[in-house]
Design a protein around this motif. Structure first.
Motif, PDB file in Angstrom:
ATOM      1  N   GLN A 161       0.838  -1.215   0.000  1.00 34.54           N
ATOM      2  CA  GLN A 161       0.000   0.000   0.000  1.00 34.54           C
ATOM      3  C   GLN A 161       0.868   1.259   0.000  1.00 34.54           C
ATOM      4  O   GLN A 161       0.569   2.236  -0.698  1.00 34.54           O
ATOM      5  CB  GLN A 161      -0.904   0.005   1.240  1.00 34.54           C
ATOM      6  CG  GLN A 161      -2.010  -1.021   1.187  1.00 34.54           C
ATOM      7  CD  GLN A 161      -2.775  -1.106   2.503  1.00 34.54           C
ATOM      8  OE1 GLN A 161      -2.427  -0.429   3.475  1.00 34.54           O
ATOM      9  NE2 GLN A 161      -3.814  -1.923   2.533  1.00 34.54           N
ATOM     10  N   SER A 191       0.911   4.028  -2.866  1.00 31.12           N
ATOM     11  CA  SER A 191       0.531   5.412  -2.550  1.00 31.12           C
ATOM     12  C   SER A 191       1.636   6.375  -2.962  1.00 31.12           C
ATOM     13  O   SER A 191       1.372   7.485  -3.431  1.00 31.12           O
ATOM     14  CB  SER A 191       0.227   5.571  -1.055  1.00 31.12           C
ATOM     15  OG  SER A 191      -0.971   4.897  -0.756  1.00 31.12           O
ATOM     16  N   GLY A 208      -4.856  -2.157  -1.662  1.00 35.98           N
ATOM     17  CA  GLY A 208      -5.683  -0.994  -1.981  1.00 35.98           C
ATOM     18  C   GLY A 208      -6.895  -1.264  -2.858  1.00 35.98           C
ATOM     19  O   GLY A 208      -7.678  -0.352  -3.124  1.00 35.98           O
TER      20      GLY A 208
END
Ligand code: CO8
Length: 264
Positions: A91, A95, A148
């Protein structure tokens, strides 16, 4: 430059191309691949800041797939805390990709399954080769998405389409991915790279600050109420008037010429 085995980074004409290079395993996202991707993103950030060298990022997979998901063999025997930590690692890397100031384009072919589809969803623009298979098959493995997918998929295709894909675990082809808005362009496989470069060339004509502003307004806005998002948008809009790009863009319009958002 860096010693990365599983992710290649090439920069040419202000376009960075990141290539996942674990072809034999269909670019399954192992811990090492995620670490290499994270490292490559760090290099991109640095080269953007220091030399303004990178304006657009393309993400692609070597071999016959974009990425067939997180590495199942590596995950099989994980304990709950280690699995959670692995999910957080993926994640955080995704990101970081999403938060790059430069626009990112995923060139997706073959398979984008599980973590592979989640990686594509962390890019700003997704285009696909005909015949590409997309899906979140995690439920068929007894788990849920961990990089995600349960959060980005509903934001991209709406809750109904997302729940259908997430709950059934079924794959869809590129045409269906286009229909639900998961990708915005589908082209024959041998035209995928050219199509990506065509979008990149368009983005290179535009001002990097405005492009970064659009990204921030969209991604930050998605976390806010409509009213708070509008306030945020107005603030970012105002900030544009403190820079050169707005002056050049609007002056060029009035003077009936093409704006020059010069690449330094
Ligand atoms: N993980 C590990 N290895 C893989 C993966 C994968 N996800 N996908 C493919 N491979 C390997 C195969 O094991 C095979 O290796 P080998 O040659 O050594 O046996 C090689 O890649 C080629 O694959 P196939 O022989 O299976 O090729 P096919 O063309 O027959 O099939 C498929 C292609 C349909 C893509 C098939 O490989 C497949 O179904 N792969 C798995 C797809 C999948 O389920 N992906 C989702 C994984 S779960 C996930 O991504 C969750 C993300 C969040 C994680 C959170 C962390 C805790």
């Amino acid at each position: 430059m860096a010693n990365r085995e599983l992710v290649d980074l090439q920069v040419e004409n202000h376009i960075a191309t990141l290539t996942l290079k674990r072809e034999k395993q269909l670019n399954a996202l192992s811990q090492q691949l995620l670490t290499d991707l994270n490292d490559a993103l760090g290099e991109i950030e640095q080269r953007m800041e220091q030399q303004d060298e990178i304006r657009v990022v393309l993400l692609t997979g070597a071999g016959r797939a974009f990425a067939a998901g997180a590495d199942i063999a590596q995950m099989k025997d994980l304990s709950a805390p280690v699995a959670e930590a692995f999910a957080r690692l993926g994640q955080q890397v995704f990101s970081r990709l999403e938060q790059l100031a430069a626009p990112t384009i995923a060139l997706v072919h073959g398979y984008a399954l599980g973590g592979g589809m989640e990686l594509a969803m962390a890019c700003d623009i997704r285009i696909a080769a005909e015949g590409t298979k997309f899906g979140q098959p995690e439920v068929t493995l007894g788990v849920i998405p961990g990089f995600g997918g349960s959060q980005r998929l509903p934001r991209i295709v709406g809750q109904g389409n997302a729940l259908h894909l997430l709950l059934t675990g079924d794959s869809i082809d590129a045409a269906e991915a286009y229909r639900i808005g998961l990708v915005t362009q589908v082209v024959p496989l041998d035209e995928l790279t050219t199509a990506g470069h065509k979008i990149a060339a368009r983005l290179l004509e535009l001002g990097p600050t405005a492009l970064a502003g659009v990204k921030r307004a969209v991604y930050e806005g998605a976390e806010l109420s409509l009213e708070a998002g509008l306030v945020y948008e107005a603030a970012r809009f105002g900030m544009c008037f403190a820079g050169d790009e707005q002056r050049e863009g609007m002056t060029a319009f009035v003077e009936r010429r093409k704006p020059q958002f010069a690449i330094s």
